[in-house]
Scaffold this motif. Structure first.
Motif, PDB file in Angstrom:
ATOM      1  N   SER A  43       0.825  -1.207   0.000  1.00  0.00           N
ATOM      2  CA  SER A  43       0.000   0.000   0.000  1.00  0.00           C
ATOM      3  C   SER A  43       0.859   1.256   0.000  1.00  0.00           C
ATOM      4  O   SER A  43       0.547   2.228  -0.698  1.00  0.00           O
ATOM      5  CB  SER A  43      -0.925   0.025   1.222  1.00  0.00           C
ATOM      6  N   SER A  46       2.079   1.987  -3.444  1.00  0.00           N
ATOM      7  CA  SER A  46       1.083   1.846  -4.509  1.00  0.00           C
ATOM      8  C   SER A  46       0.951   3.089  -5.381  1.00  0.00           C
ATOM      9  O   SER A  46       0.572   2.990  -6.544  1.00  0.00           O
ATOM     10  CB  SER A  46      -0.278   1.467  -3.922  1.00  0.00           C
ATOM     11  N   GLU A  47       1.245   4.258  -4.850  1.00  0.00           N
ATOM     12  CA  GLU A  47       1.112   5.492  -5.626  1.00  0.00           C
ATOM     13  C   GLU A  47       2.432   5.982  -6.188  1.00  0.00           C
ATOM     14  O   GLU A  47       2.467   6.636  -7.226  1.00  0.00           O
ATOM     15  CB  GLU A  47       0.483   6.589  -4.763  1.00  0.00           C
ATOM     16  N   GLU A  48       3.524   5.685  -5.490  1.00  0.00           N
ATOM     17  CA  GLU A  48       4.842   6.097  -5.968  1.00  0.00           C
ATOM     18  C   GLU A  48       5.902   5.186  -5.356  1.00  0.00           C
ATOM     19  O   GLU A  48       5.736   4.659  -4.255  1.00  0.00           O
ATOM     20  CB  GLU A  48       5.142   7.553  -5.598  1.00  0.00           C
ATOM     21  N   ARG A  58       6.595   6.308   6.580  1.00  0.00           N
ATOM     22  CA  ARG A  58       5.159   6.319   6.242  1.00  0.00           C
ATOM     23  C   ARG A  58       4.375   5.374   7.146  1.00  0.00           C
ATOM     24  O   ARG A  58       3.257   5.673   7.542  1.00  0.00           O
ATOM     25  CB  ARG A  58       5.002   5.913   4.771  1.00  0.00           C
ATOM     26  N   ASP A 104      -4.801  -5.080  -5.136  1.00  0.00           N
ATOM     27  CA  ASP A 104      -6.163  -4.841  -5.629  1.00  0.00           C
ATOM     28  C   ASP A 104      -7.145  -5.852  -5.046  1.00  0.00           C
ATOM     29  O   ASP A 104      -8.264  -5.502  -4.671  1.00  0.00           O
ATOM     30  CB  ASP A 104      -6.211  -4.892  -7.157  1.00  0.00           C
ATOM     31  N   TRP A 107      -7.721  -4.995  -1.336  1.00  0.00           N
ATOM     32  CA  TRP A 107      -8.574  -3.813  -1.216  1.00  0.00           C
ATOM     33  C   TRP A 107     -10.017  -4.141  -1.576  1.00  0.00           C
ATOM     34  O   TRP A 107     -10.953  -3.716  -0.893  1.00  0.00           O
ATOM     35  CB  TRP A 107      -8.054  -2.685  -2.094  1.00  0.00           C
TER      36      TRP A 107
END
Length: 144
Positions: A43, A46-48, A58, A104, A107
């Protein structure tokens, strides 16, 4: 109540919510033959792509603990190392397609329970955005 007391109570509530969420996530992760630690690391990236120390910051974990999980995820083909132009000895880690698929799936499976929790609490999307904005401002002030 003054600002410092309010801050301390907010942090206590954040820890309590994080603990409750972690216990629920542990059960959900186990049902998919993974761990909550792996889920959280996936997680986080997941964005960067992030370095191990950035993932640790984080997630509020020490670098060594994150490194073990990252190594496991790389070995499982769910994370890949990428060159880091800012620091050649500290690679960036990103999800592979396999890691993104696992994330995925986790989630998607957890979404109904999260929706039920938010609905039971009567919390709106606007309130969630506002709460997150307050938390981000406090994080930014600490990082300073």
């Amino acid at each position: 109540m003054d600002e410092v007391t309010g801050y301390r109570l907010l942090i206590a509530d954040v820890y309590e919510l994080a603990g409750l969420s972690r216990r629920i996530s542990e059960r959900e992760a186990a049902a998919h033959d993974t761990t909550v630690a792996r889920w959280h690391v996936l997680s986080a990236v997941s964005e960067e792509a992030l370095t191990v120390p950035a993932i640790g910051r984080r997630l509020g974990l020490v670098r060594q603990a994150v490194q073990r999980v990252v190594d496991d995820l790389v070995e499982a083909g769910q994370l890949r190392a990428e060159p880091n132009p800012a620091h050649r000895r500290s690679p960036l880690f990103a999800c592979t397609p396999e890691g993104a698929e696992v994330l995925d799936r986790l989630w998607a499976e957890s979404e109904p329970a999260r929706r039920e929790t938010v609905a039971a609490a009567g919390v709106t999307v606007g309130e969630l955005r506002e709460a997150r904005a307050v938390l981000r401002r406090l994080i930014d002030a600490h990082e300073g």
